[in-house]
Design a protein around this motif. Structure first.
Motif, PDB file in Angstrom:
ATOM      1  N   GLN A   1     -17.305  -1.646  -4.859  1.00  0.00           N
ATOM      2  CA  GLN A   1     -16.233  -1.431  -3.882  1.00  0.00           C
ATOM      3  C   GLN A   1     -16.682  -0.447  -2.808  1.00  0.00           C
ATOM      4  OE1 GLN A   1     -12.689  -2.916  -4.715  1.00  0.00           O
ATOM      5  NE2 GLN A   1     -13.258  -3.078  -2.593  1.00  0.00           N
TER       6      GLN A   1
ATOM      7  N   GLU B   1       0.817  -1.208   0.000  1.00  0.00           N
ATOM      8  CA  GLU B   1       0.000   0.000   0.000  1.00  0.00           C
ATOM      9  C   GLU B   1       0.856   1.266   0.000  1.00  0.00           C
ATOM     10  OE1 GLU B   1       0.306  -1.742   4.117  1.00  0.00           O
ATOM     11  OE2 GLU B   1      -0.417  -2.498   2.220  1.00  0.00           O
TER      12      GLU B   1
ATOM     13  N   ARG C   1      -7.861   3.088  -7.841  1.00  0.00           N
ATOM     14  CA  ARG C   1      -6.689   2.356  -7.348  1.00  0.00           C
ATOM     15  C   ARG C   1      -6.196   2.929  -6.024  1.00  0.00           C
ATOM     16  NH1 ARG C   1      -3.549  -0.924 -11.301  1.00  0.00           N
ATOM     17  NH2 ARG C   1      -4.861  -1.133 -13.131  1.00  0.00           N
TER      18      ARG C   1
ATOM     19  N   ALA D   1     -10.345   5.315   2.103  1.00  0.00           N
ATOM     20  CA  ALA D   1     -10.713   4.499   0.933  1.00  0.00           C
ATOM     21  C   ALA D   1     -12.087   4.917   0.422  1.00  0.00           C
ATOM     22  CB  ALA D   1     -10.699   3.022   1.291  1.00  0.00           C
TER      23      ALA D   1
ATOM     24  N   GLN E   1      -8.348   1.446  -3.458  1.00  0.00           N
ATOM     25  CA  GLN E   1      -7.979   0.054  -3.190  1.00  0.00           C
ATOM     26  C   GLN E   1      -6.724  -0.029  -2.328  1.00  0.00           C
ATOM     27  OE1 GLN E   1      -7.927  -1.261  -7.329  1.00  0.00           O
ATOM     28  NE2 GLN E   1      -9.621  -2.653  -6.840  1.00  0.00           N
TER      29      GLN E   1
END
Length: 142
Positions: free
Chosen positions: A99, A42, A65, A79, A68
């Motif tokens: 998501q 990350e 992205r 997020a 994520q």
């Protein structure tokens, strides 16, 4: 996996987008290789993507992205914010919608998460099977 920073001059929008996607392709190839990462995944992702988004804040895939990466780092609120930004640019992308539903479920907002997941399923009737898993988990914790 070694961290190196290269300052790149700003380019016209189409060239900036091209550079962004070339970098993502190279990064995906690196992640698929057997080379060691050298730092947490990350951390490797967030900095370069955040830099690209500072230069070109309308890259939907960049926001997705980044969301994520933040999700992988356990930064659920951040997020969700990244996914909301991606959705403001493309509200009909079923992968971003699902998501967002998933992260809302993890944030304890499972009823809202269910709505997002169902919306993703409506947007893409041929959705991946994992959408059912996301829906089942959200309904289980609701």
């Amino acid at each position: 996996g070694e961290e190196a920073w290269r300052d790149a001059p700003p380019l016209p929008w189409n060239r900036e987008a091209e550079r962004f996607f070339q970098t993502l392709a190279a990064f995906d190839a690196y992640l698929a290789s057997t080379q060691p990462l050298g730092c947490p995944l990350e951390r490797l992702i967030q900095g370069p993507i955040a830099d690209a988004l500072t230069r070109e804040p309308t890259l939907v895939d960049g926001w997705f992205r980044l969301g994520q990466a933040r999700l992988a780092a356990g930064e659920l609120d951040a997020a969700s914010g990244s996914f909301r930004r991606a959705l403001s640019l493309n509200p009909n992308d079923d992968l971003i919608v699902v998501q967002q539903g998933e992260v809302l479920t993890w944030l304890g907002q499972s009823e809202e998460g269910i709505e997002w997941i169902r919306k993703a399923m409506r947007l893409n009737p041929y959705h991946p099977e994992r959408f059912w898993f996301h829906l089942a988990r959200a309904q289980f914790v609701a």
